[in-house]
Scaffold this motif. Sequence first.
Motif, PDB file in Angstrom:
ATOM      1  N   ALA A 184       5.250   0.975 -15.039  1.00 52.18           N
ATOM      2  CA  ALA A 184       5.019   2.392 -14.373  1.00 52.18           C
ATOM      3  C   ALA A 184       3.817   2.601 -13.543  1.00 52.18           C
ATOM      4  N   SER A 185       3.159   1.388 -13.316  1.00 47.43           N
ATOM      5  CA  SER A 185       2.177   1.550 -12.510  1.00 47.43           C
ATOM      6  C   SER A 185       2.165   1.444 -11.126  1.00 47.43           C
ATOM      7  N   TRP A 186       1.333   2.209 -10.417  1.00 45.44           N
ATOM      8  CA  TRP A 186       1.330   2.506  -8.906  1.00 45.44           C
ATOM      9  C   TRP A 186       0.800   0.868  -8.347  1.00 45.44           C
ATOM     10  N   TRP A 187       0.091   0.250  -8.971  1.00 46.11           N
ATOM     11  CA  TRP A 187      -0.489  -0.816  -8.632  1.00 46.11           C
ATOM     12  C   TRP A 187       0.487  -2.198  -8.607  1.00 46.11           C
ATOM     13  N   LEU A 188       1.714  -2.039  -9.041  1.00 46.79           N
ATOM     14  CA  LEU A 188       2.647  -3.015  -9.340  1.00 46.79           C
ATOM     15  C   LEU A 188       3.278  -3.572  -7.889  1.00 46.79           C
ATOM     16  N   VAL A 189       3.554  -2.818  -6.776  1.00 38.69           N
ATOM     17  CA  VAL A 189       3.941  -3.001  -5.498  1.00 38.69           C
ATOM     18  C   VAL A 189       2.613  -3.639  -4.669  1.00 38.69           C
ATOM     19  N   PRO A 190       1.687  -3.053  -4.758  1.00 36.06           N
ATOM     20  CA  PRO A 190       0.468  -3.809  -4.002  1.00 36.06           C
ATOM     21  C   PRO A 190       0.210  -5.312  -4.493  1.00 36.06           C
TER      22      PRO A 190
ATOM     23  N   PRO B  56      12.974  10.487   3.347  1.00 33.27           N
ATOM     24  CA  PRO B  56      12.561   9.228   3.901  1.00 33.27           C
ATOM     25  C   PRO B  56      11.180   9.026   4.672  1.00 33.27           C
ATOM     26  N   LEU B  57      10.869  10.071   5.279  1.00 32.96           N
ATOM     27  CA  LEU B  57       9.365   9.884   6.001  1.00 32.96           C
ATOM     28  C   LEU B  57       8.337   9.754   4.901  1.00 32.96           C
ATOM     29  N   GLU B  58       8.594  10.015   3.655  1.00 30.50           N
ATOM     30  CA  GLU B  58       7.442   9.807   2.609  1.00 30.50           C
ATOM     31  C   GLU B  58       7.185   8.217   2.467  1.00 30.50           C
ATOM     32  N   ALA B  59       8.462   7.528   2.688  1.00 29.26           N
ATOM     33  CA  ALA B  59       8.235   5.905   2.691  1.00 29.26           C
ATOM     34  C   ALA B  59       7.237   5.550   3.759  1.00 29.26           C
ATOM     35  N   LEU B  60       6.853   6.253   4.774  1.00 31.85           N
ATOM     36  CA  LEU B  60       5.760   5.825   5.549  1.00 31.85           C
ATOM     37  C   LEU B  60       4.381   5.854   5.032  1.00 31.85           C
ATOM     38  N   TRP B  61       4.313   6.991   4.267  1.00 29.35           N
ATOM     39  CA  TRP B  61       2.932   7.206   3.490  1.00 29.35           C
ATOM     40  C   TRP B  61       2.718   6.211   2.399  1.00 29.35           C
ATOM     41  N   ASN B  62       3.774   6.195   1.566  1.00 33.61           N
ATOM     42  CA  ASN B  62       3.905   5.100   0.648  1.00 33.61           C
ATOM     43  C   ASN B  62       3.586   3.579   0.981  1.00 33.61           C
ATOM     44  N   SER B  63       4.100   3.267   2.289  1.00 36.01           N
ATOM     45  CA  SER B  63       3.855   1.946   2.837  1.00 36.01           C
ATOM     46  C   SER B  63       2.416   1.860   3.282  1.00 36.01           C
ATOM     47  N   LEU B  64       1.682   2.788   3.708  1.00 35.99           N
ATOM     48  CA  LEU B  64       0.520   2.791   4.323  1.00 35.99           C
ATOM     49  C   LEU B  64      -0.625   2.594   3.280  1.00 35.99           C
ATOM     50  N   ALA B  65      -0.160   3.259   2.062  1.00 37.09           N
ATOM     51  CA  ALA B  65      -1.193   3.408   0.876  1.00 37.09           C
ATOM     52  C   ALA B  65      -0.934   1.852   0.270  1.00 37.09           C
ATOM     53  N   TYR B  66       0.296   1.369   0.151  1.00 35.84           N
ATOM     54  CA  TYR B  66       0.560   0.170  -0.747  1.00 35.84           C
ATOM     55  C   TYR B  66      -0.156  -0.754   0.327  1.00 35.84           C
ATOM     56  N   GLY B  67       0.183  -0.896   1.482  1.00 38.19           N
ATOM     57  CA  GLY B  67      -0.252  -1.965   2.414  1.00 38.19           C
ATOM     58  C   GLY B  67      -2.079  -2.045   2.446  1.00 38.19           C
ATOM     59  N   ALA B  68      -2.773  -0.865   2.386  1.00 39.61           N
ATOM     60  CA  ALA B  68      -4.178  -0.860   2.298  1.00 39.61           C
ATOM     61  C   ALA B  68      -4.562  -1.533   0.999  1.00 39.61           C
ATOM     62  N   ALA B  69      -4.256  -1.156  -0.259  1.00 36.33           N
ATOM     63  CA  ALA B  69      -4.395  -1.808  -1.414  1.00 36.33           C
ATOM     64  C   ALA B  69      -4.106  -3.180  -1.340  1.00 36.33           C
ATOM     65  N   ALA B  70      -2.914  -3.543  -0.962  1.00 34.29           N
ATOM     66  CA  ALA B  70      -2.462  -5.009  -1.051  1.00 34.29           C
ATOM     67  C   ALA B  70      -3.518  -5.835  -0.203  1.00 34.29           C
ATOM     68  N   THR B  71      -4.007  -5.259   1.109  1.00 35.80           N
ATOM     69  CA  THR B  71      -4.600  -5.975   1.960  1.00 35.80           C
ATOM     70  C   THR B  71      -6.226  -5.882   1.262  1.00 35.80           C
ATOM     71  N   ALA B  72      -6.768  -4.831   0.417  1.00 38.69           N
ATOM     72  CA  ALA B  72      -7.988  -5.264  -0.156  1.00 38.69           C
ATOM     73  C   ALA B  72      -7.789  -6.270  -1.194  1.00 38.69           C
ATOM     74  N   ILE B  73      -6.847  -6.438  -1.889  1.00 37.00           N
ATOM     75  CA  ILE B  73      -6.831  -7.454  -3.018  1.00 37.00           C
ATOM     76  C   ILE B  73      -6.587  -8.842  -2.280  1.00 37.00           C
ATOM     77  N   ALA B  74      -5.866  -8.784  -1.185  1.00 33.89           N
ATOM     78  CA  ALA B  74      -5.548 -10.161  -0.495  1.00 33.89           C
ATOM     79  C   ALA B  74      -7.046 -10.644  -0.030  1.00 33.89           C
TER      80      ALA B  74
END
Length: 554
Positions: free
Chosen positions: A418-424, A334-352
């Motif tokens: 299957a792209s990592w970018w779908l979530v951001p 479950p702790l891996e969800a933290l690193w996933n969220s931080l990476a997704y959040g950083a990419a989403a912030t750049a796009i936004a």
Amino acid sequence: MRLGLMAVPLAFFALFFAYPVVAIVGRGLKSGGQWQLGRFGDVVTDPDVAHVLWFTVWQAAASTGLTLLIALPGAYVFARFDFPGKQLLRAVVAVPFVLPTVVVGSAFLALLGRGGLLDDLWGVRLDTSVWAILLAHVFFNYAVVVRTVGGLWGQLDPRQEEAARVLGAGRFAAWRRVTLPALAPAVAAAALMVFLFTFTSFGVVQILGGPTFSTLEVEIYRQTADFLDLPTAAVLTLIQFAAVLGVLALHAWTVRRRESALRLVDASRTARRPHGRGQWALLWGTLLVITVLLLVPLAVLVERSFAGPDGYGTVFYASLRSAATADSTFAVAPLEALWNSLAYGAAATAIALVVGGLAAAALTLPRLRRGRSGRMPLVSRLVRGFDALLMLPLGVSAVTVGFGFLITLDRPPLDLRASWWLVPLAQALVGVPFVVRTMLPVLRAVDGRLREAAAVLGASPWRVWQEVDLPLVRRALLIAAGFAFAVSLGEFGATVFIARPDQPTLPVAVARLLGRAGELNYGQAMALSTILMVVCAGALLLLERARTDHSGEF
């Protein structure tokens, strides 16, 4: 120039918002290539759907009224009083607003649910009560009223009300005839935003409502994910979309009134130390409300994350590092969800930031005046429609967007399943409105003569932006990035569909753990919710230190 700046945001919204939503609704209402418009009548006349519609509207109206009743005194305190720790308390008040709805639901579940604090102390359980939902919505939206109304209230010149009192009006009469009409657009704007957020509530109602209570958003999720009934989900999506459009149209009208009707002063000149028994009572009463309503649920959430089976400790936090334990099995630790969220959040912030920054720049350009006929030019009408479009992701079903991503972005050249970018990309849709609303007031405050002088001296439009606008809006850009990052971390409605089981985000992981029986699963959900709360609060506190103006919508 304006249309050129709008090109990227329009393309982004057309591809990643309009296309998925239209596609999923079209698939639900078509059968054999024919539109099944009769499905509208079947769905609307269904007693179960009618009950969902009624509860959605009723709880949104009740939540809005309760939020205004509790938060308006706090707006006055932050606007008119100056006291030690005010800046820190302002940041604390805003923390619930950026918290994910899953965390808010978890906090109230820890306070009101089975085995919660009230259950342990007095045997009181409100986890499946409508009161739990209403209180959670007040908790979530308290800052909306305080910031929107309090920000304007602090900039109203108090001498106008004082003049009315000198002319013989009583305190209440002066407030009712002078201050209240000036505040009315801000109060209406705040009420509409609270109604919008509660009308489309998903995570809070899903966790606290159980099988008894369901909003349109929750019902869309159930019809889509549990029953695969796309026609019913499509009709409910269109009903929600129509309601959201109406709310956003009213909100845009109130914002225009607020921007054009008042002459404001520096907020720092209107705040004074409380004096008199009544003002001190109001200040302490507001502090009590903030403590009980906002801080206690968060404190209980933290307490439950440390309350292990053998007493207080870090057993639940330690278990987050393992994917499989005696009574909990997870696809990844479950702790891996933290690193996933931080990476997704950083990419989403750049796009936004890119999309929202260009949109704010387009909306900042000089407005065209009405022609001799009194009609607004076509470009101005397009810009006003573009402004409303940017707010739609805050109200349109995120569940529909997420499921639409799965069925539309599944073939070349946009096969992103299957792209990592779908979530951001999905998270950025929610972040863009916050970027626009944070940067727009600052960009509009830049003296246009500075840009004109730079252009006369030969600077290109890009050089003008780089040398004139950017130094003035750099701080607002950082604040916009902080808001976009915080809301991206908490996005749940769309992410729950598109996040892969081996790459969950923190809200998705919390929801999965809460959906499983067992003390360890519950404890891990509380621990992850606490971690997510700390990360969001940290981001908010950092951007609050960078903020110099507290009058914006967010």
